[in-house]
Design an enzyme around this catalytic site. Structure first.
Site, PDB file in Angstrom:
ATOM      1  N   PHE A   1       0.959  -1.069  -0.228  1.00  0.00           N
ATOM      2  CA  PHE A   1       0.275  -0.031   0.262  1.00  0.00           C
ATOM      3  C   PHE A   1       0.539   1.104  -0.313  1.00  0.00           C
ATOM      4  CE2 PHE A   1      -2.322   3.876   1.846  1.00  0.00           C
ATOM      5  CZ  PHE A   1      -3.879   3.457   1.626  1.00  0.00           C
TER       6      PHE A   1
ATOM      7  N   ASP B   1       9.282   2.659   1.281  1.00  0.00           N
ATOM      8  CA  ASP B   1       8.503   3.106   1.793  1.00  0.00           C
ATOM      9  C   ASP B   1       8.037   3.332   3.275  1.00  0.00           C
ATOM     10  OD1 ASP B   1       5.948   4.034   2.269  1.00  0.00           O
ATOM     11  OD2 ASP B   1       4.440   3.598   0.849  1.00  0.00           O
TER      12      ASP B   1
ATOM     13  N   LYS C   1       2.837  10.157   8.542  1.00  0.00           N
ATOM     14  CA  LYS C   1       2.167   9.733   9.876  1.00  0.00           C
ATOM     15  C   LYS C   1       3.276  10.225  11.250  1.00  0.00           C
ATOM     16  CE  LYS C   1      -0.579   6.119   7.491  1.00  0.00           C
ATOM     17  NZ  LYS C   1      -1.651   6.598   7.860  1.00  0.00           N
TER      18      LYS C   1
ATOM     19  N   THR D   1       2.251  24.183  -4.539  1.00  0.00           N
ATOM     20  CA  THR D   1       1.840  25.551  -4.068  1.00  0.00           C
ATOM     21  C   THR D   1       2.786  25.446  -2.841  1.00  0.00           C
ATOM     22  OG1 THR D   1       0.114  26.029  -4.895  1.00  0.00           O
ATOM     23  CG2 THR D   1       0.741  27.636  -2.861  1.00  0.00           C
TER      24      THR D   1
END
Length: 496
Positions: free
Chosen positions: A213, A322, A353, A377
């Site tokens: 995931f 990851d 997280k 941005t």
């Protein structure tokens, strides 16, 4: 309020509160939390009347199907979350693993009211365009102070998905720059990319793993292979997927079988890389989680990851680890990949997280030369970097990684004991640090166990087909483990 907070638990009072139960903690380490509650307290069903009223109100505005309850964050403390109906629950899931040092930590409150930080909270600059003058120093004090081995560059982002999405872009840009050498993009490159055609939009791929995931945005979904509902109806990229090892537990009893399973998966990785090259669809990078979290807390051995790193290097692929869910200390080390013991563990490491801000670390050669190639941005939020700096101070001052190791040992030992006590309900207890999981006999039972635990004042999370994952804050101590195990024992007894 003060009378309801935990001041100091003695060994005697702890044993009294757990009398008649199997799991009794040792006296808690001396760095007690004087702002924590002393246990769960349930007043209504969950969701309670106020939550249900708010669900209806919000349901007229947006989708609320996934909402469990509404929370009173002002009253939540330490390891305890309080909902709007006054139910106080021991939170062993912490907003999907994203609360590092508990709710309303005094150190973070102090940081908020410091007038020197006022400008950071009032203004949110476009960091890739006009960052504040203290931003380099704040990055050095926070993110760079915990940089993975071999990395001195970091790019901040807002969340885990956009961290991975931009890390993927960085790998593609790096690969094409290698191909071109000192040459610049051709006019054909520039023209064709504007209509989504090659050579400007090249036929390059990333390799990910079954059960992985990496996010819910379009690019990340091509590498996410957990629940069908994440991907259903969304056009995707045709990228290769390799099998991730499915280990058998207990590990020490299945050494030969697990080694064969990992060898099979590594062989398929090499086959997919070779097929991509032959088909003119080269694999630019490999992305993998140190522990597959959403996919079911799937583990692999240190040797597997060492071999995978070598395969990436051999085939000229970037190696992307990851650490969005595993990073930040929950495994007992700040980065889960530190358990591999590698001097050169990765080319890119993404995070979010528990680090409060998103982003990715990367090697020098993955830095694009032109402006606006990795850009949006805000590109993160300086307030989150400020919070992270204080979180790291707390982690160091209170030796929280050592705390996690102690609590994790107690948690895994307790899960193994419960597994032996309820063999028809629990299996495959596993974990590193407090980053633990256990399987329930089937998905319907798993879902009922989660609701029963919540009714008794413990918040847990699901993952995979039938697993429960444990994601407490770093301040989750051994007496919290004992408290949880006793409540979990009572819940499981109803399913025996």
């Amino acid at each position: 309020m003060a009378s309801r907070l935990l001041t100091r638990l003695s060994l005697h009072s702890l044993r009294s509160s757990l009398s008649g139960c199997r799991h009794v903690s040792k006296a808690a380490p001396q760095a007690q939390m004087e702002w924590d509650y002393d246990g769960p307290c349930m007043k209504t069903a969950v969701p309670g009347p106020r939550s249900q009223k708010l669900l209806k109100k919000l349901g007229d505005i947006q989708n609320v199907v996934a909402i469990n309850m509404f929370v009173n964050y002002e009253e939540s403390r330490g390891n305890y979350l309080v909902d709007v109906d006054g139910n106080r629950m021991l939170d062993v899931y912490t907003q999907i693993a994203s609360i590092p040092i508990g709710y309303n930590h005094p150190a973070l409150h102090k940081l908020m009211v410091d007038p020197n930080n006022l400008s950071t909270f009032v203004n949110r600059p476009a960091l890739g365009f006009m960052p504040p003058g203290d931003f380099p120093d704040k990055l050095a004090e926070s993110l760079l102070s915990v940089a993975p081995r071999g990395m001195s560059r970091v790019q901040t982002m807002a969340c885990g998905s956009c961290s991975n999405e931009n890390a993927y872009k960085a790998m593609f840009i790096w690969y094409k720059n290698k191909e071109r050498g000192s040459s610049s993009p051709t006019q054909e490159d520039l023209t064709s990319c504007m209509v989504n055609q090659s050579p400007g939009s090249p036929n390059l791929t990333l390799l990910s793993f079954s059960g992985g995931f990496h996010g819910r945005t379009i690019g990340c979904l091509a590498s996410t292979h957990t629940k069908a509902m994440h991907k259903l109806d969304i056009p995707s990229l045709d990228w290769p997927m390799a099998p991730f090892p499915r280990l058998r537990y207990p590990l020490e009893e299945f050494t030969r079988e697990n080694a064969a399973e990992e060898a099979r998966c590594l062989e398929e990785v090499e086959d997919l890389l070779e097929q991509g090259r032959l088909k003119g669809r080269p694999v630019v990078g490999i992305v993998v989680e140190p522990i597959q979290a959403e996919g079911g807390d799937n583990h692999a051995s240190v040797d597997f990851f060492k071999s995978l790193r070598n395969i990436a290097r051999k085939h000229g692929c970037a190696f992307h680890v990851d650490e969005v869910q595993t990073g930040g200390g929950a495994t007992g080390k700040f980065w889960a990949h530190e358990h591999w013991g590698l001097d050169d563990p990765a080319d890119i490491v993404s995070f979010s997280k528990k680090l409060l801000t998103g982003g990715f670390y990367f090697k020098d050669e993955l830095q694009p030369k032109e402006p606006f190639r990795i850009f949006n941005t805000w590109m993160g939020d300086p307030t989150k970097t400020l919070f992270l700096g204080e979180v790291l101070n707390v982690i160091r001052r209170e030796n929280l990684l050592e705390e996690v190791a102690r609590s994790g040992t107690a948690l895994l030992q307790g899960l193994n004991a419960l597994q032996a006590q309820f063999p028809g309900v629990l299996s495959r207890a596993r974990g590193q640090g407090t980053f633990c999981a256990v399987d329930i006999r089937d998905e319907p039972t798993r879902n009922k166990v989660l609701l029963k635990a919540r009714d008794k004042g413990v918040l847990l999370g699901a993952c995979g087909d039938r697993s429960i994952r444990f994601r407490p804050a770093l301040i989750f101590k051994e007496y919290h483990v004992a408290m949880f195990l006793n409540i979990f024992n009572d819940v499981l007894a109803e399913f025996k």
